[in-house]
Design an enzyme around this catalytic site. Sequence first.
Site, PDB file in Angstrom:
ATOM      1  N   SER A 124       3.609  13.750 -12.779  1.00  0.00           N
ATOM      2  CA  SER A 124       2.613  13.609 -11.718  1.00  0.00           C
ATOM      3  C   SER A 124       1.538  14.692 -11.743  1.00  0.00           C
ATOM      4  O   SER A 124       1.810  15.862 -12.052  1.00  0.00           O
ATOM      5  CB  SER A 124       3.346  13.667 -10.380  1.00  0.00           C
ATOM      6  OG  SER A 124       2.452  13.883  -9.325  1.00  0.00           O
ATOM      7  N   GLU A 126       0.600  16.022  -9.201  1.00  0.00           N
ATOM      8  CA  GLU A 126       1.038  17.013  -8.211  1.00  0.00           C
ATOM      9  C   GLU A 126       1.532  18.291  -8.902  1.00  0.00           C
ATOM     10  O   GLU A 126       1.626  19.341  -8.276  1.00  0.00           O
ATOM     11  CB  GLU A 126       2.150  16.439  -7.332  1.00  0.00           C
ATOM     12  CG  GLU A 126       1.652  15.513  -6.244  1.00  0.00           C
ATOM     13  CD  GLU A 126       0.806  16.227  -5.190  1.00  0.00           C
ATOM     14  OE1 GLU A 126       1.372  17.061  -4.471  1.00  0.00           O
ATOM     15  OE2 GLU A 126      -0.391  15.961  -5.097  1.00  0.00           O
ATOM     16  N   TYR A 148       8.330  18.516  -4.004  1.00  0.00           N
ATOM     17  CA  TYR A 148       8.168  17.359  -4.898  1.00  0.00           C
ATOM     18  C   TYR A 148       7.494  17.791  -6.199  1.00  0.00           C
ATOM     19  O   TYR A 148       7.960  17.470  -7.301  1.00  0.00           O
ATOM     20  CB  TYR A 148       7.336  16.273  -4.211  1.00  0.00           C
ATOM     21  CG  TYR A 148       6.875  15.172  -5.135  1.00  0.00           C
ATOM     22  CD1 TYR A 148       7.704  14.096  -5.450  1.00  0.00           C
ATOM     23  CD2 TYR A 148       5.603  15.203  -5.721  1.00  0.00           C
ATOM     24  CE1 TYR A 148       7.278  13.080  -6.308  1.00  0.00           C
ATOM     25  CE2 TYR A 148       5.171  14.197  -6.580  1.00  0.00           C
ATOM     26  CZ  TYR A 148       6.018  13.139  -6.874  1.00  0.00           C
ATOM     27  OH  TYR A 148       5.593  12.149  -7.725  1.00  0.00           O
TER      28      TYR A 148
END
Length: 325
Positions: A124, A126, A148
């Site tokens: 990701s 992220e 996460y």
Amino acid sequence: MAKTALVTGITGQDGSYIAELLLREGYRVVGMTRRTSTEVHERIEHIVGDVEIISGDLLDQSSITSIVNDVRPDEIYNLAAQSFVPASWSQPVLTGEFTALGVTRVLEAIRHVEPAIRFYQASSSEMFGKVQEVPQRETTPFYPRSPYGVAKVYGHWITVNYRESYGIFACSGISFNHESERRGKEFVTRKISDGVARIKLGLAQELRLGNLDAQRDWGYAGDYVRAMWLMLQQERPDDYVIATGRTHSVRDFVRTAFEVAGLGSYEKYVAVDPRFVRPAEVDMLVGDAGKARAVLGWEPEVTFEQLVAMMVTADLDRLAAHRRT
Ligand code: NDP
Ligand code: GDR
């Protein structure tokens, strides 16, 4: 002979799109789902007769190993995860178990059962978090901003490590946000398209959101699963950024969605609610997918404006049909 693919997270947004793509490509498709007391597989209802569903859980090594042993897939797409960023602050340990250690469990199953199985890990953007470079590419250092994001960094590096340690054909696709009418309603884009449709149909008066200034590189999920599949068809395993290269604020998404619905200015409908503001924010993401373009020949097809229009129209149609029944 037809190839077999195992998809973890087949009931999720991306799982449903990759399953459709693999069926079109002639694969036997097996989906791993976790046991629940009610079997709601809304996103794959239309293909449920064409795929095989097997019960297993990312938390449980023995279930994963026996599924890999029974199914003997040529390719595994590891899409299952606790994927909602805010939930990772309230359930950080569980997020680590699913989203980080879950990856190792699947890789361990491959190593023990059949190291020739090709593996895709859903990494990701992220991981870039507080960005160290603009735009972000495969070589940009990671600086995750949520439990996460931290868990995904682990998942990324364990994928690289099993490739380097055991020669497994393991790829990490570093995907930027991708959306669709099948996106979960807690994610901001779908929350907006659903909220706008409700206001338009007189079912709601306002839409409460968090940080409107966050910027994301939003693409269409149907385009992104094509890149995942292409990665596993190459001669060599590698890691790729998947992104559109364009960034927009949450405010831009809101403004466009209200315009699509013909509601005019969003300002009288949208309220900022501190409950939706995060303890640490990822302010701006924009990816450079030059490597995917050059090596995989991948290009996104759906633009930001088309994506917003597609999502708002789908929610308007769905809610209007629901109201008629
Ligand atoms: P979703 O949240 O829509 O789907 C997640 C899937 O994981 C669901 O099928 C869910 O099953 C399953 N799952 C969760 N926990 C477990 C578990 N313990 N055992 C087995 N299955 C489990 O995510 P997306 O489809 O949007 O994303 C797919 C993957 O890509 C995720 O790993 C996500 O983190 C990653 N990603 C997504 C991006 C995006 O923009 N969509 C961008 C970058 C990465 P159930 O239906 O039972 O809940
Ligand atoms: P993200 O997606 O955290 O980027 O993770 P999300 O849509 O949840 O948030 C995007 C941005 O919007 C801001 N925001 C809000 N977010 C939500 N959910 N609800 C709100 O009311 C709201 N108001 C503003 C957020 O602060 C954030 O900046 C998604 C997931 O799919 C991950 O699994 C994936 O890895 C990344 O995308 C890439």
